[in-house]
Design a protein around this motif. Structure first.
Motif, PDB file in Angstrom:
ATOM      1  N   ASN A  50      94.334  88.155 -21.706  1.00 56.03           N
ATOM      2  CA  ASN A  50      95.031  87.599 -20.540  1.00 56.03           C
ATOM      3  C   ASN A  50      96.341  86.903 -20.897  1.00 56.03           C
ATOM      4  O   ASN A  50      96.925  86.234 -20.040  1.00 56.03           O
ATOM      5  CB  ASN A  50      94.108  86.600 -19.828  1.00 56.03           C
ATOM      6  N   ARG A  51      96.798  87.030 -22.130  1.00 55.30           N
ATOM      7  CA  ARG A  51      98.028  86.342 -22.533  1.00 55.30           C
ATOM      8  C   ARG A  51      99.191  86.815 -21.659  1.00 55.30           C
ATOM      9  O   ARG A  51      99.202  87.935 -21.136  1.00 55.30           O
ATOM     10  CB  ARG A  51      98.323  86.613 -23.997  1.00 55.30           C
ATOM     11  N   LYS A  52     100.211  85.964 -21.521  1.00 52.65           N
ATOM     12  CA  LYS A  52     101.297  86.232 -20.569  1.00 52.65           C
ATOM     13  C   LYS A  52     102.120  87.466 -20.935  1.00 52.65           C
ATOM     14  O   LYS A  52     102.670  88.134 -20.051  1.00 52.65           O
ATOM     15  CB  LYS A  52     102.203  85.012 -20.437  1.00 52.65           C
ATOM     16  N   SER A  53     102.187  87.802 -22.221  1.00 51.36           N
ATOM     17  CA  SER A  53     102.999  88.950 -22.643  1.00 51.36           C
ATOM     18  C   SER A  53     102.241  90.278 -22.553  1.00 51.36           C
ATOM     19  O   SER A  53     102.834  91.334 -22.773  1.00 51.36           O
ATOM     20  CB  SER A  53     103.493  88.743 -24.077  1.00 51.36           C
ATOM     21  N   ASN A  54     100.956  90.227 -22.231  1.00 49.34           N
ATOM     22  CA  ASN A  54     100.168  91.466 -22.149  1.00 49.34           C
ATOM     23  C   ASN A  54     100.338  92.106 -20.778  1.00 49.34           C
ATOM     24  O   ASN A  54     100.250  91.440 -19.745  1.00 49.34           O
ATOM     25  CB  ASN A  54      98.689  91.166 -22.399  1.00 49.34           C
TER      26      ASN A  54
ATOM     27  N   CYS B  50      98.245  83.652 -16.958  1.00 43.91           N
ATOM     28  CA  CYS B  50      98.260  82.519 -17.893  1.00 43.91           C
ATOM     29  C   CYS B  50      99.676  82.275 -18.398  1.00 43.91           C
ATOM     30  O   CYS B  50     100.434  83.223 -18.648  1.00 43.91           O
ATOM     31  CB  CYS B  50      97.330  82.799 -19.075  1.00 43.91           C
TER      32      CYS B  50
ATOM     33  N   ASP C 281     100.652  77.696 -28.393  1.00 46.92           N
ATOM     34  CA  ASP C 281     100.691  76.755 -27.269  1.00 46.92           C
ATOM     35  C   ASP C 281      99.556  75.744 -27.326  1.00 46.92           C
ATOM     36  O   ASP C 281      99.527  74.795 -26.532  1.00 46.92           O
ATOM     37  CB  ASP C 281     100.619  77.518 -25.942  1.00 46.92           C
TER      38      ASP C 281
ATOM     39  N   TYR D  35     100.158  80.729 -21.208  1.00 49.10           N
ATOM     40  CA  TYR D  35     100.066  80.723 -22.660  1.00 49.10           C
ATOM     41  C   TYR D  35     100.135  82.146 -23.208  1.00 49.10           C
ATOM     42  O   TYR D  35      99.877  83.115 -22.489  1.00 49.10           O
ATOM     43  CB  TYR D  35      98.773  80.064 -23.131  1.00 49.10           C
ATOM     44  N   ASP D  36     100.446  82.257 -24.494  1.00 44.08           N
ATOM     45  CA  ASP D  36     100.597  83.570 -25.113  1.00 44.08           C
ATOM     46  C   ASP D  36      99.757  83.670 -26.391  1.00 44.08           C
ATOM     47  O   ASP D  36     100.267  83.996 -27.469  1.00 44.08           O
ATOM     48  CB  ASP D  36     102.072  83.834 -25.429  1.00 44.08           C
ATOM     49  N   CYS D  37      98.461  83.398 -26.271  1.00 40.81           N
ATOM     50  CA  CYS D  37      97.545  83.485 -27.413  1.00 40.81           C
ATOM     51  C   CYS D  37      97.390  84.953 -27.824  1.00 40.81           C
ATOM     52  O   CYS D  37      97.000  85.794 -27.003  1.00 40.81           O
ATOM     53  CB  CYS D  37      96.190  82.884 -27.052  1.00 40.81           C
ATOM     54  N   ALA D  38      97.666  85.269 -29.077  1.00 38.02           N
ATOM     55  CA  ALA D  38      97.738  86.660 -29.532  1.00 38.02           C
ATOM     56  C   ALA D  38      96.426  87.411 -29.348  1.00 38.02           C
ATOM     57  O   ALA D  38      96.428  88.617 -29.098  1.00 38.02           O
ATOM     58  CB  ALA D  38      98.155  86.700 -31.004  1.00 38.02           C
TER      59      ALA D  38
ATOM     60  N   HIS E 153      98.322  93.589 -32.550  1.00 36.93           N
ATOM     61  CA  HIS E 153      99.142  92.503 -33.102  1.00 36.93           C
ATOM     62  C   HIS E 153      99.074  92.591 -34.621  1.00 36.93           C
ATOM     63  O   HIS E 153      98.023  92.887 -35.188  1.00 36.93           O
ATOM     64  CB  HIS E 153      98.621  91.152 -32.611  1.00 36.93           C
TER      65      HIS E 153
END
Length: 439
Positions: A73-77, A64, A180, A66-69, A261
């Motif tokens: 599946n967020r991009k930063s995970n 993904c 996002d 997007y970076d939904c906290a 988070h």
């Protein structure tokens, strides 16, 4: 990466989407076709969390942009990523269907490249299922916020039900946890789907064979417990969604901490399952019992009582509206009595045409007298011998689990004698020995 590894990753990533619903539409099989959808629903398999489902619930990709906290599946995970091509997804669905593992498909996806590209991939997969494999079974697809209206319109002609996840109940929460996304990007496709469904109904009146657009309607999902939003806020939004966008269902998902988070509950926090349950009960009251959100909650009391279901809690706080006379009360009044549901209210209205009802008759009609007895009269009288006190009322309205939570059972060793009998034994023994009865 082989197909089984992809499937393991993508089905695990999809388990946080709520899909516990019947199909809601009828789609008959045709000559040369395969499968069908029925409105009463199908439940032949179980999800990993124990919920009974009938659908292959899968993501096209868990990658993904997007970076939904709150999202696993967020991009930063840091997690394993996988993706299915349209051909792989269609072939996999048909293999599962032929083996009788599933009866339909629940398709969602992370955002690949852009919302438009992701929607194009989903359309390609559904076109293969519908037009190449002639699959006539149930398909529920998640619309991607931000996708072009033309693409969403094509998607709706291939699916039985569409949904746009609103996820968080306020713009403030979205801004903090899902930067996002925006309120407008979520509500715009909801409005489009509603318009297309209404247009399609008019087309079907004029043209019998017009293609059907999302015949089972649209739904959405809200996460509960990830943000400080109150039950009143969530329920008010739910009521607005039903009224403005004509949604079939609003699903609530108790937040399960999956990522660490600072703005989210700690990883060891238990999901608020009871709160989710109370919201589903209140949702039922909105849809079938004629209640409004402002009647059940307000700013002064913004959250549901965990010990009482919403209907009982409302009745206890509005004692001035009771008791109601069973033989004269309007149908709408009967629905507000604890212990009387939609079916039992309908039976009461029908049965009392033949004669006056008493408490014995109500029990036969399916009324839960344990709850209803405090709020009704029959022929102008309450149940004989009924003692109404605050303690008795609350105990009767609580379920066994709720009572156990505040009054844990007291266990003691099994004995054939009471404490008073045991205390009297030494004195009785002494008297018997003195009289020569004992050796």
């Amino acid at each position: 990466m082989d197909m089984m590894e992809k499937l393991e990753i993508l089905t695990a990533s999809a388990k946080y989407d709520v899909a516990c619903t019947s199909s809601g539409s009828d789609r008959k099989n045709q000559a040369g076709g395969l499968g069908n959808a029925v409105s009463m629903g199908i439940c032949h398999s179980f999800a990993a969390d124990g919920r009974c489902i009938s659908l292959l619930k899968v993501l096209m990709t868990n990658g993904c942009i997007y970076d939904c906290a709150y999202c696993v599946n967020r991009k930063s995970n840091q997690t394993r990523r996988a993706a299915l091509s349209p051909e792989e997804l269609a072939d996999l669905t048909m293999q599962f269907y032929r083996r009788n593992y599933i009866e339909g498909l629940f398709l969602s996806s992370g955002i690949m490249r852009s919302p438009d590209y992701t929607t194009e991939q989903m359309i390609a997969a559904l076109e293969l299922l519908r037009n190449t494999y002639h699959f006539r079974g149930y398909i529920h697809v998640k619309a991607i916020p931000g996708a072009d209206d033309v693409l969403l319109s094509r998607l709706g002609l291939l699916a039985d039900r569409m949904s746009v996840n609103i996820e968080l109940p306020s713009q403030q929460s979205l801004g903090l946890l899902a930067p996002d996304k925006s309120k407008n990007s979520i509500l715009k496709p909801m409005s489009l789907i509603k318009e297309k469904i209404n247009e399609n109904r008019s087309d079907l009146v004029k043209y019998n064979h017009a293609p059907r657009f999302a015949p089972a309607g649209q739904s959405t999902q809200m996460i509960v417990g990830a943000t400080p939003d109150t039950d009143f806020r969530i329920l008010t939004l739910t009521e607005g969604l039903y009224r403005k966008y004509g949604l079939k269902r609003v699903f609530f998902s108790a937040y399960t901490p999956v990522v660490e988070h600072s703005l989210l509950p700690a990883l060891d926090t238990k999901p608020p399952l009871l709160r989710e349950h109370r919201l589903y009960q209140a949702d039922w009251l909105l849809r079938f019992y004629g209640f409004q959100a402002g009647e059940l909650l307000d700013e002064a009391a913004p959250n549901f009582n965990p010990l009482l279901d919403p209907k009982c809690s409302w009745a206890v706080n509005h004692r001035e509206q009771f008791p109601v006379e069973i033989n004269r009360a309007a149908y709408e009044q009967l629905l507000r009595v604890p212990g009387i549901g939609v079916r039992s209210a309908q039976r009461i209205v029908k049965a009392r045409r033949a004669g006056a009802l008493d408490f014995t008759a109500l029990k036969k009609l399916g009324v839960v007298l344990k709850r209803a007895q405090f709020f009704i009269t029959c022929k102008g009288r309450m149940l004989e011998g009924l003692k109404v006190s605050e303690h008795t009322l609350l105990r009767s309205l609580m379920s066994g689990q709720e009572l156990a939570a505040i009054e844990p059972p007291q266990y003691e060793q099994l004995t054939l004698f009471s404490d008073s009998d045991l205390a009297a034994l030494p004195a009785a023994g002494a008297a018997a020995h003195k009289g020569g009865d004992w050796p």
